[in-house]
Write a protein that holds these residues in place. Structure first.
Motif, PDB file in Angstrom:
ATOM      1  N   ARG A   9      -8.241  -0.484   5.757  1.00 23.04           N
ATOM      2  CA  ARG A   9      -7.554   0.733   6.186  1.00 23.04           C
ATOM      3  C   ARG A   9      -6.485   0.395   7.229  1.00 23.04           C
ATOM      4  NH1 ARG A   9     -10.392   6.335   8.388  1.00 23.04           N
ATOM      5  NH2 ARG A   9      -8.470   7.572   8.506  1.00 23.04           N
ATOM      6  N   PRO A  10      -5.215   0.721   6.933  1.00 22.90           N
ATOM      7  CA  PRO A  10      -4.164   0.455   7.917  1.00 22.90           C
ATOM      8  C   PRO A  10      -4.087   1.560   8.952  1.00 22.90           C
ATOM      9  CG  PRO A  10      -3.204   1.369   5.934  1.00 22.90           C
ATOM     10  CD  PRO A  10      -4.680   1.242   5.671  1.00 22.90           C
ATOM     11  N   MET A  11      -3.500   1.268  10.073  1.00 25.26           N
ATOM     12  CA  MET A  11      -3.244   2.302  11.060  1.00 25.26           C
ATOM     13  C   MET A  11      -2.299   3.342  10.459  1.00 25.26           C
ATOM     14  SD  MET A  11      -2.649   0.147  14.586  1.00 25.26           S
ATOM     15  CE  MET A  11      -2.225   1.680  15.440  1.00 25.26           C
ATOM     16  N   GLY A  12      -2.562   4.595  10.750  1.00 22.17           N
ATOM     17  CA  GLY A  12      -1.670   5.649  10.293  1.00 22.17           C
ATOM     18  C   GLY A  12      -2.081   6.313   9.002  1.00 22.17           C
ATOM     19  N   ALA A  13      -3.077   5.774   8.283  1.00 22.68           N
ATOM     20  CA  ALA A  13      -3.531   6.403   7.048  1.00 22.68           C
ATOM     21  C   ALA A  13      -4.525   7.509   7.394  1.00 22.68           C
ATOM     22  CB  ALA A  13      -4.176   5.378   6.128  1.00 22.68           C
ATOM     23  N   PRO A  14      -4.172   8.783   7.212  1.00 25.06           N
ATOM     24  CA  PRO A  14      -5.044   9.882   7.637  1.00 25.06           C
ATOM     25  C   PRO A  14      -6.200  10.107   6.672  1.00 25.06           C
ATOM     26  CG  PRO A  14      -3.124  10.766   6.544  1.00 25.06           C
ATOM     27  CD  PRO A  14      -2.914   9.269   6.617  1.00 25.06           C
ATOM     28  N   ASP A  15      -7.259  10.721   7.164  1.00 19.18           N
ATOM     29  CA  ASP A  15      -8.355  11.144   6.294  1.00 19.18           C
ATOM     30  C   ASP A  15      -7.892  12.323   5.439  1.00 19.18           C
ATOM     31  OD1 ASP A  15     -10.535   9.407   7.230  1.00 19.18           O
ATOM     32  OD2 ASP A  15     -10.357  10.516   9.099  1.00 19.18           O
ATOM     33  N   ASP A  16      -8.293  12.337   4.171  1.00 17.75           N
ATOM     34  CA  ASP A  16      -7.930  13.428   3.266  1.00 17.75           C
ATOM     35  C   ASP A  16      -9.021  13.566   2.215  1.00 17.75           C
ATOM     36  OD1 ASP A  16      -6.759  15.314   1.626  1.00 17.75           O
ATOM     37  OD2 ASP A  16      -4.830  14.285   1.481  1.00 17.75           O
ATOM     38  N   ASP A  17      -9.654  14.732   2.158  1.00 19.65           N
ATOM     39  CA  ASP A  17     -10.705  14.947   1.165  1.00 19.65           C
ATOM     40  C   ASP A  17     -10.205  15.745  -0.034  1.00 19.65           C
ATOM     41  OD1 ASP A  17     -10.459  17.518   2.146  1.00 19.65           O
ATOM     42  OD2 ASP A  17     -12.554  17.727   2.770  1.00 19.65           O
ATOM     43  N   ILE A  35       4.899   0.117  -7.809  1.00 22.60           N
ATOM     44  CA  ILE A  35       4.493   1.445  -7.356  1.00 22.60           C
ATOM     45  C   ILE A  35       5.276   1.715  -6.071  1.00 22.60           C
ATOM     46  CG2 ILE A  35       2.575   2.878  -6.560  1.00 22.60           C
ATOM     47  CD1 ILE A  35       0.705   1.065  -8.173  1.00 22.60           C
ATOM     48  N   ILE A  36       5.974   2.836  -6.000  1.00 19.86           N
ATOM     49  CA  ILE A  36       6.847   3.107  -4.865  1.00 19.86           C
ATOM     50  C   ILE A  36       6.446   4.404  -4.158  1.00 19.86           C
ATOM     51  CG2 ILE A  36       8.760   1.863  -5.937  1.00 19.86           C
ATOM     52  CD1 ILE A  36      10.006   4.613  -6.582  1.00 19.86           C
ATOM     53  N   ASP A  37       7.043   4.634  -2.996  1.00 17.24           N
ATOM     54  CA  ASP A  37       6.945   5.872  -2.222  1.00 17.24           C
ATOM     55  C   ASP A  37       5.519   6.120  -1.714  1.00 17.24           C
ATOM     56  OD1 ASP A  37       7.217   8.276  -0.975  1.00 17.24           O
ATOM     57  OD2 ASP A  37       8.221   9.285  -2.636  1.00 17.24           O
ATOM     58  N   TRP A  38       5.260   5.636  -0.497  1.00 16.98           N
ATOM     59  CA  TRP A  38       3.923   5.687   0.084  1.00 16.98           C
ATOM     60  C   TRP A  38       3.783   6.762   1.166  1.00 16.98           C
ATOM     61  CZ3 TRP A  38       0.066   2.386  -1.772  1.00 16.98           C
ATOM     62  CH2 TRP A  38       0.513   1.433  -2.702  1.00 16.98           C
ATOM     63  N   GLY A  39       4.649   7.753   1.144  1.00 11.54           N
ATOM     64  CA  GLY A  39       4.634   8.771   2.189  1.00 11.54           C
ATOM     65  C   GLY A  39       3.414   9.663   2.203  1.00 11.54           C
ATOM     66  N   ASP A  40       2.696   9.754   1.072  1.00 13.47           N
ATOM     67  CA  ASP A  40       1.482  10.573   1.002  1.00 13.47           C
ATOM     68  C   ASP A  40       0.209   9.733   1.066  1.00 13.47           C
ATOM     69  OD1 ASP A  40       2.825  12.984   0.864  1.00 13.47           O
ATOM     70  OD2 ASP A  40       2.913  13.004  -1.320  1.00 13.47           O
ATOM     71  N   ALA A  41       0.321   8.465   1.435  1.00  9.89           N
ATOM     72  CA  ALA A  41      -0.858   7.603   1.494  1.00  9.89           C
ATOM     73  C   ALA A  41      -1.916   8.189   2.424  1.00  9.89           C
ATOM     74  CB  ALA A  41      -0.463   6.203   1.967  1.00  9.89           C
ATOM     75  N   ALA A  42      -3.174   7.970   2.070  1.00 13.06           N
ATOM     76  CA  ALA A  42      -4.277   8.553   2.842  1.00 13.06           C
ATOM     77  C   ALA A  42      -5.533   7.719   2.623  1.00 13.06           C
ATOM     78  CB  ALA A  42      -4.514  10.001   2.419  1.00 13.06           C
ATOM     79  N   TRP A  43      -6.563   8.071   3.375  1.00 11.32           N
ATOM     80  CA  TRP A  43      -7.876   7.435   3.285  1.00 11.32           C
ATOM     81  C   TRP A  43      -8.809   8.501   2.725  1.00 11.32           C
ATOM     82  CZ3 TRP A  43      -9.196   2.541   3.514  1.00 11.32           C
ATOM     83  CH2 TRP A  43     -10.518   2.168   3.785  1.00 11.32           C
ATOM     84  N   GLY A  44      -9.222   8.329   1.445  1.00 11.94           N
ATOM     85  CA  GLY A  44      -9.993   9.395   0.827  1.00 11.94           C
ATOM     86  C   GLY A  44     -10.755   8.924  -0.393  1.00 11.94           C
ATOM     87  N   PRO A  45     -11.329   9.847  -1.170  1.00 14.26           N
ATOM     88  CA  PRO A  45     -12.169   9.489  -2.317  1.00 14.26           C
ATOM     89  C   PRO A  45     -11.343   8.908  -3.455  1.00 14.26           C
ATOM     90  CG  PRO A  45     -11.836  11.872  -2.217  1.00 14.26           C
ATOM     91  CD  PRO A  45     -11.264  11.310  -0.963  1.00 14.26           C
ATOM     92  N   PRO A  46     -11.857   7.858  -4.130  1.00 17.48           N
ATOM     93  CA  PRO A  46     -11.088   7.206  -5.190  1.00 17.48           C
ATOM     94  C   PRO A  46     -10.627   8.156  -6.287  1.00 17.48           C
ATOM     95  CG  PRO A  46     -13.030   5.905  -4.648  1.00 17.48           C
ATOM     96  CD  PRO A  46     -13.155   7.194  -3.885  1.00 17.48           C
ATOM     97  N   GLY A  47     -11.469   9.121  -6.660  1.00 12.42           N
ATOM     98  CA  GLY A  47     -11.114  10.026  -7.751  1.00 12.42           C
ATOM     99  C   GLY A  47      -9.863  10.831  -7.486  1.00 12.42           C
ATOM    100  N   VAL A  51       1.427   1.165   5.901  1.00 11.55           N
ATOM    101  CA  VAL A  51       0.703   1.170   4.626  1.00 11.55           C
ATOM    102  C   VAL A  51       1.287   0.152   3.654  1.00 11.55           C
ATOM    103  CG1 VAL A  51       0.189   2.551   2.577  1.00 11.55           C
ATOM    104  CG2 VAL A  51      -0.107   3.546   4.853  1.00 11.55           C
ATOM    105  N   ILE A  52       2.606   0.047   3.578  1.00  9.76           N
ATOM    106  CA  ILE A  52       3.225  -0.876   2.618  1.00  9.76           C
ATOM    107  C   ILE A  52       2.779  -2.322   2.845  1.00  9.76           C
ATOM    108  CG2 ILE A  52       5.430  -1.884   1.894  1.00  9.76           C
ATOM    109  CD1 ILE A  52       6.631   0.935   2.126  1.00  9.76           C
ATOM    110  N   PRO A  53       2.792  -2.835   4.088  1.00 14.33           N
ATOM    111  CA  PRO A  53       2.286  -4.207   4.275  1.00 14.33           C
ATOM    112  C   PRO A  53       0.822  -4.362   3.866  1.00 14.33           C
ATOM    113  CG  PRO A  53       3.602  -3.537   6.171  1.00 14.33           C
ATOM    114  CD  PRO A  53       3.398  -2.309   5.327  1.00 14.33           C
ATOM    115  N   ALA A  54       0.005  -3.331   4.107  1.00 12.81           N
ATOM    116  CA  ALA A  54      -1.400  -3.411   3.708  1.00 12.81           C
ATOM    117  C   ALA A  54      -1.534  -3.461   2.194  1.00 12.81           C
ATOM    118  CB  ALA A  54      -2.172  -2.207   4.266  1.00 12.81           C
ATOM    119  N   ALA A  55      -0.720  -2.681   1.497  1.00  9.62           N
ATOM    120  CA  ALA A  55      -0.754  -2.696   0.034  1.00  9.62           C
ATOM    121  C   ALA A  55      -0.306  -4.041  -0.508  1.00  9.62           C
ATOM    122  CB  ALA A  55       0.121  -1.574  -0.520  1.00  9.62           C
ATOM    123  N   ILE A  56       0.750  -4.595   0.051  1.00  7.25           N
ATOM    124  CA  ILE A  56       1.247  -5.902  -0.394  1.00  7.25           C
ATOM    125  C   ILE A  56       0.204  -6.992  -0.126  1.00  7.25           C
ATOM    126  CG2 ILE A  56       2.966  -7.693   0.072  1.00  7.25           C
ATOM    127  CD1 ILE A  56       5.004  -5.442   0.509  1.00  7.25           C
TER     128      ILE A  56
END
Length: 298
Positions: A124-132, A196-208, A59-64
């Motif tokens: 979307r990077p590999m490893g980012a889970p779906d989260d609603d 912005i630090i600490d990406w351990g809870d990164a996910a693929w979900g709704p912007p809100g 996720v970090i490389p994708a964010a950068i």
């Protein structure tokens, strides 16, 4: 005796004397250490958190790549050669988080909004889970009323609020979420956003859902910068409605939970989210926030 002799081989591999290794308190998932002036080490506290660190490695490389200000990964190691756990070494950010730092100016939140707009345009990077975000909260309202956590009248009012908010929230295309955009993960210096630090809870979900861990005052200050940078341009008041949906939903679901003394994040106490909503609405918030609640009373 040096304070962290078990880290001496790892520190030496970066040319850092073990005397220059200092633990940084506060992390829930990881133990964190400053390695001299330029590097930062994170080690999962238990095996349960190792997958989060693996997720961060993608996720970090994708964010950068999307233009987000976050420390780059210097080394991610799972071999357990130098220490008996996987670890990640990152660039060190010099600044303070918002828990310990002074209240930043409004321009700071404009910067945060701009950074989130960039993040939400990332691939979307590999490893980012779906989260609603937990789904529909209305069954939870009914359940808590049946258990005696909510009286019948308040439960009926809350159901009306959620019914109204549902009419305002458009179908949201999933985006890459930081997932823990909170005061302890925003680094500042001289009133500016450093990272912005600490990406351990990164996910693929709704912007809100991204705005659920800031206070609503902070959300209201962040959204203009988010929209100005191209985020959520087709959602009108839908972003405010979605943010309020998650604040209420997560606040209600947290009511039966036990207190967690000593936690740094403001949402740890069970009633904090709901009291935060109350505080925000008692402060005469700007449009469109008042109508999100008032129309629900009809």
């Amino acid at each position: 005796m040096t304070p962290h002799p078990e880290l001496e081989p790892l520190a030496a591999s970066f040319g850092v004397p073990v005397e220059a290794v200092h633990e940084v308190p506060g992390g829930v998932a990881n133990r964190a250490y400053a390695l001299g002036d330029d590097l930062f080490l994170r080690i999962p506290r238990s095996a349960a958190f190792e997958q989060d660190l693996l997720k961060e490695s993608t996720v970090i490389p994708a964010a950068i790549a999307a233009g987000v200000r976050t420390p780059a990964i210097i080394e991610f190691d799972t071999t357990r050669t130098l220490i008996d756990k996987p670890y990640m070494v990152l660039e060190r950010v010099h600044g303070t988080d918002l828990v310990d730092g002074e209240t930043p100016p409004r321009e700071f939140w404009q910067e945060v909004g701009g950074q989130l707009a960039l993040l939400h345009q990332a691939e979307r990077p590999m490893g980012a889970p779906d989260d609603d975000g937990g789904g529909d909260p209305r069954p939870t309202v009914d359940s808590l009323a049946a258990q005696g956590y909510l009286d019948v009248g308040i439960a009926a009012w809350l159901l009306g609020v959620f019914d109204h908010l549902a009419t305002l929230i458009p179908e949201q295309k999933p985006v890459l979420l930081h997932g823990d955009l909170a005061q302890q993960n925003l680094m500042t210096h001289d009133g500016r956003l450093r990272a912005i630090i600490d990406w351990g809870d990164a996910a693929w979900g709704p912007p809100g859902m991204e705005f659920a861990k800031l206070t609503l005052e902070q959300v209201a200050a962040t959204l203009p910068g988010y929209r100005a940078a191209g985020g959520g341009t087709d959602q009108a008041e839908g972003l405010e409605a979605s943010a309020l949906w998650f604040h209420l939903s997560w606040g209600i679901s947290g009511l039966p939970k036990q207190p967690q003394p000593g936690r740094r994040h403001w949402t740890a106490p069970p009633a904090s989210r709901l009291l935060g909503v109350l505080r925000f609405y008692a402060s005469s918030p700007p449009d469109p926030w008042p109508t999100l609640i008032k129309k629900a009373q009809h």
